[in-house]
Write an enzyme that holds these catalytic residues in place. Structure first.
Site, PDB file in Angstrom:
ATOM      1  N   CYS A 148      -8.826  22.679   4.259  1.00 35.28           N
ATOM      2  CA  CYS A 148      -8.957  22.845   2.908  1.00 35.28           C
ATOM      3  C   CYS A 148      -8.330  24.041   2.131  1.00 35.28           C
ATOM      4  O   CYS A 148      -8.023  25.176   2.750  1.00 35.28           O
ATOM      5  CB  CYS A 148     -10.325  23.094   2.471  1.00 35.28           C
TER       6      CYS A 148
ATOM      7  N   ARG B 285      -3.058  22.368   4.701  1.00 34.65           N
ATOM      8  CA  ARG B 285      -4.447  22.902   5.240  1.00 34.65           C
ATOM      9  C   ARG B 285      -5.146  21.763   5.274  1.00 34.65           C
ATOM     10  O   ARG B 285      -6.319  21.734   5.820  1.00 34.65           O
ATOM     11  CB  ARG B 285      -4.810  23.991   4.258  1.00 34.65           C
TER      12      ARG B 285
ATOM     13  N   GLY C 129     -15.018  25.871   3.561  1.00 27.59           N
ATOM     14  CA  GLY C 129     -15.782  26.512   4.612  1.00 27.59           C
ATOM     15  C   GLY C 129     -16.821  25.576   4.873  1.00 27.59           C
ATOM     16  O   GLY C 129     -16.856  24.248   4.281  1.00 27.59           O
TER      17      GLY C 129
ATOM     18  N   LYS D 102       2.560  18.510  21.630  1.00 26.12           N
ATOM     19  CA  LYS D 102       3.267  18.269  20.537  1.00 26.12           C
ATOM     20  C   LYS D 102       3.380  16.936  20.396  1.00 26.12           C
ATOM     21  O   LYS D 102       3.471  16.332  19.173  1.00 26.12           O
ATOM     22  CB  LYS D 102       5.021  18.857  20.651  1.00 26.12           C
TER      23      LYS D 102
ATOM     24  N   GLU E 239       0.083  15.228  18.992  1.00 20.59           N
ATOM     25  CA  GLU E 239      -0.399  15.597  17.514  1.00 20.59           C
ATOM     26  C   GLU E 239       0.419  14.805  16.540  1.00 20.59           C
ATOM     27  O   GLU E 239      -0.188  14.324  15.486  1.00 20.59           O
ATOM     28  CB  GLU E 239      -0.528  17.061  17.352  1.00 20.59           C
TER      29      GLU E 239
HETATM   30  O1  M6R Z   1      -3.306  29.358  13.559  1.00 27.36           O
HETATM   31  P1  M6R Z   1      -3.464  29.624  15.160  1.00 27.36           P
HETATM   32  O2  M6R Z   1      -2.436  29.718  15.955  1.00 27.36           O
HETATM   33  O3  M6R Z   1      -4.512  29.931  15.363  1.00 27.36           O
HETATM   34  O4  M6R Z   1      -3.808  27.936  15.352  1.00 27.36           O
HETATM   35  C1  M6R Z   1      -4.093  27.585  16.489  1.00 27.36           C
HETATM   36  C2  M6R Z   1      -4.204  26.066  16.550  1.00 27.36           C
HETATM   37  O5  M6R Z   1      -4.946  25.363  15.634  1.00 27.36           O
HETATM   38  C3  M6R Z   1      -2.655  25.617  16.494  1.00 27.36           C
HETATM   39  O6  M6R Z   1      -2.036  25.937  17.420  1.00 27.36           O
HETATM   40  C4  M6R Z   1      -2.788  23.877  16.688  1.00 27.36           C
HETATM   41  O7  M6R Z   1      -2.941  23.640  18.224  1.00 27.36           O
HETATM   42  C5  M6R Z   1      -1.283  23.477  16.387  1.00 27.36           C
HETATM   43  N1  M6R Z   1      -1.489  22.169  15.463  1.00 27.36           N
HETATM   44  C6  M6R Z   1      -0.511  22.983  17.532  1.00 27.36           C
HETATM   45  O8  M6R Z   1       0.782  22.439  17.010  1.00 27.36           O
END
Ligand code: M6R
Length: 615
Positions: A2, A27, A102, A492, A495
């Site tokens: 969000c 987000r 949140g 990769k 996703e």
């Molecule tokens: O912002 P962060 O590195 O803490 O995020 C962790 C994961 O949410 C993030 O790496 C996610 O797996 C990505 N979409 C991968 O490409």
């Protein structure tokens, strides 16, 4: 998870809010909405299911007057993604509008109490409960909006960043945060609020990051006032300078942010390394390590916590730190660590890795590690985010804003910083030979050129990708430093293309996954000319003899693999510990083009969000 935006000033709020929502869309993009108060006090709310462009479509023929408003782009937690559950939510009398990032954990209890007081609910969201509670308190206590919000928040259990406006009051926005980020941008006669600084860039470079458990009154006529939610004590304004430009937030001629971010890697790695390799490549300095020298010399153990791609980088970090520092290193998913009752002492260093610096599980893991007395070191990209503000020390990867949901340049930046950290620590602990430091440091200095060379594979990979759009499953195999790279390649692909892909340590294939191999199941084999190359050749033979097709990633000088594999992608040679940085490039491009051929929205893949600020 969000995105929140808000504006008060002299511009048309609608325009500032919609532009801000576009920048925050990474987000979450399940629905979007804005609420604006006109000068005459009328409160108007517009919302639409899906991306911000859908909201723009429904607003195309509407001229929304008003220079104060709030907006939201949603990643659904409570209630399905539809128009009704979209934010802003309004209270029963339609006098308040609120956006929220949140989760309100005790919303069921609060809702029951409000129903007893005659309130009815039109959505399934926790947010509607909070805005109704604020209205109820305001009416019963006959207080102003600020006091009502504060009183409501004292009753709430959970995480929130909120912004509230009210009908008849075109001069005030109330904001608050607990465990979800909120930034306030201070301009000339205008103020901005946002979940991160991106909507503020281009308007002002003066920002204040709201601290944990703080709230603020953003007023048209009075200076910004921040205070603690608990006791209303005023807080000191800590104004910081933003160092992000509008150009960094745009696509710069590429079709997608992801492609731009893949192609930016020569420059981002240069920025990441800058000033950290000195004395003509003989010494590595990370100020966060040097300033805490004794901690790093006497550490007994390192535990790295992270999620997703950052966790894959952590696995590579484990190997390189162990190799250079002769120190045991453990890697944990932050989400497992936080509930795993981990054994942590004050002799441990806990390293938290996060691109966004806002990942809820990683933040909770940091808090737990601190409570147990560990020294916590952050490796983060977003400057000023919650993780760098909650760690004892750390290093930024400095790769610039990463907008595409799939992490690309952050991964190579994280592995680079982990390598620098290992070298810097190895030097101060005297566990690494100077020649080794120099060899790797020199290769890192050349890395921007190496990546530029590797990116020349782009056209070959685009052609190759077309042949794989049929696949429903993929196997990625690697060993040693490149087992985590295989995991990252598989992540990769899944996703952004929604093709199922599994990363595996190559030698483990014979213990199960080999049963899956047939003509329908392509394998990507990571086989640089390193200490484990010969072993991997055996795996390729096993796959080929079972009818599977193989894409092999090998070094440029390798001519033998072409006899075995169906396709070879050849990369420049680098020291073994740096191979994941180079190999990440063809893996990112392969996933990218397969997803594009399948018609996917690679920057905003379904069900995902860039920064995961909920559990
Ligand atoms: O912002 P962060 O590195 O803490 O995020 C962790 C994961 O949410 C993030 O790496 C996610 O797996 C990505 N979409 C991968 O490409």
């Amino acid at each position: 998870m969000c995105g929140i935006v808000g504006y008060i000033g002299y511009r048309k709020a609608q325009e500032v809010l919609l532009q801000g929502l576009h920048r925050l869309e990474y987000r979450g993009y399940d629905s979007a909405g804005i609420a604006v108060v006109k000068e005459d006090g009328t409160l108007n709310i517009y919302k639409a299911k899906g991306k911000v462009s859908n909201l723009e479509t429904i607003m195309a023929d509407k001229e929304v007057e008003g220079s104060i408003g709030i907006g939201h782009t949603r990643w659904a937690t409570h209630g399905e993604p539809n128009d009704k559950n979209a934010h802003p939510h309004s209270s029963q009398s339609q006098s308040l509008a609120m956006v929220h990032n949140g989760t309100i954990e005790n919303y069921h209890i609060l809702k029951k109490a409000l129903i007893k007081h005659g309130y009815t609910f039109s959505t399934e969201t926790d947010t509607e409960v909070l805005v109704q509670l604020i209205e109820y308190i305001k009416a019963t206590n006959k207080c102003n909006l600020f006091d009502a919000v504060r009183e409501a928040l004292l009753q709430v259990v959970g995480a929130y960043a909120i912004a509230v406006i009210e009908k008849g009051n075109p001069d005030t926005i109330i904001v608050a945060r607990k465990s979800s980020p909120l930034v306030i941008g201070i301009g000339e006669n205008e103020t901005f609020i946002a979940s991160d600084a991106s909507p503020i860039v281009g308007f002002t470079d003066k920002v204040v990051y709201l601290k944990e458990n703080e709230m603020a009154v953003i007023s048209r006529n009075r200076p910004l006032q921040i205070s603690s939610i608990a006791d209303n004590r005023p807080s000191k304004l800590d104004i910081q300078r933003l160092r992000v430009s509008v150009e960094q937030l745009e696509k710069g001629g590429y079709d997608t942010f992801m492609l731009k971010e893949i192609f930016e890697q020569p420059e981002t790695l240069k920025d990441c390394i800058r000033g950290r390799i000195v004395e003509e490549g003989k010494r590595v300095i990370l100020s966060g390590v040097i300033e805490n020298r004794e901690r790093f010399i006497h550490a007994n153990r390192i535990v790295i916590v992270a999620c997703g791609t950052s966790w894959h980088a952590a696995l590579i970090g484990k190997r390189v730190i162990q190799e250079m520092c002769q120190l045991p290193v453990e890697v944990e998913y932050a989400s497992e660590f936080r509930y795993g009752n981990p054994f942590i002492t004050d002799q441990d260093i806990v390293i938290a890795i996060s691109q966004s610096g806002e990942t809820a599980d990683t933040l909770a893991a940091i808090q737990l590690a601190k409570n147990k007395g560990a020294f916590v070191y952050g490796i983060c990209n977003v400057v000023g985010a919650s993780i760098p503000r909650n760690t004892d020390s750390g290093t930024y990867i400095h790769v610039g804003p990463e907008i595409g949901v799939a992490s690309t340049k952050a991964f190579t930046g994280q592995v680079t910083v982990l390598t620098l950290l290992a070298l810097c620590m190895g030097q101060i602990r005297q566990t690494v030979q100077p020649e080794k430091v120099e060899e790797i440091a020199q290769a890192l200095l050349k890395m921007p050129d190496t990546i530029r060379e590797t990116l020349k594979l782009n056209d070959d990979i685009r052609r190759l990708a077309k042949t794989f759009t049929y696949a429903h499953n993929f196997l990625y195999l690697g060993r040693g430093y490149n087992y985590p790279t295989a995991l990252e390649g598989a992540l990769k692909l899944k996703e952004i293309s929604y093709i199922h892909a599994e990363g595996y340590p190559a030698a483990e294939m014979k213990h199960g996954p080999i049963a899956l191999i047939d003509a329908e199941m392509p394998s990507v084999i990571i086989a640089p000319s390193d200490s484990l190359y010969d072993k991997i050749v055996g795996n390729v033979q096993q796959i080929k003899s079972r009818g599977g097709s193989v894409v092999a990633i090998v070094n440029r000088g390798n001519t033998a693999m072409a006899q075995l594999a169906d396709y070879c992608l050849k990369i420049p040679e680098v020291p073994e510990c740096l191979t994941p940085i180079v190999i990440a490039i063809p893996l990112q491009l392969l996933a990218y083009y397969i997803a594009i051929y399948k018609g996917r929205d690679v920057d905003r893949p379904r069900n995902l969000a860039k920064s995961v600020t909920v559990e």
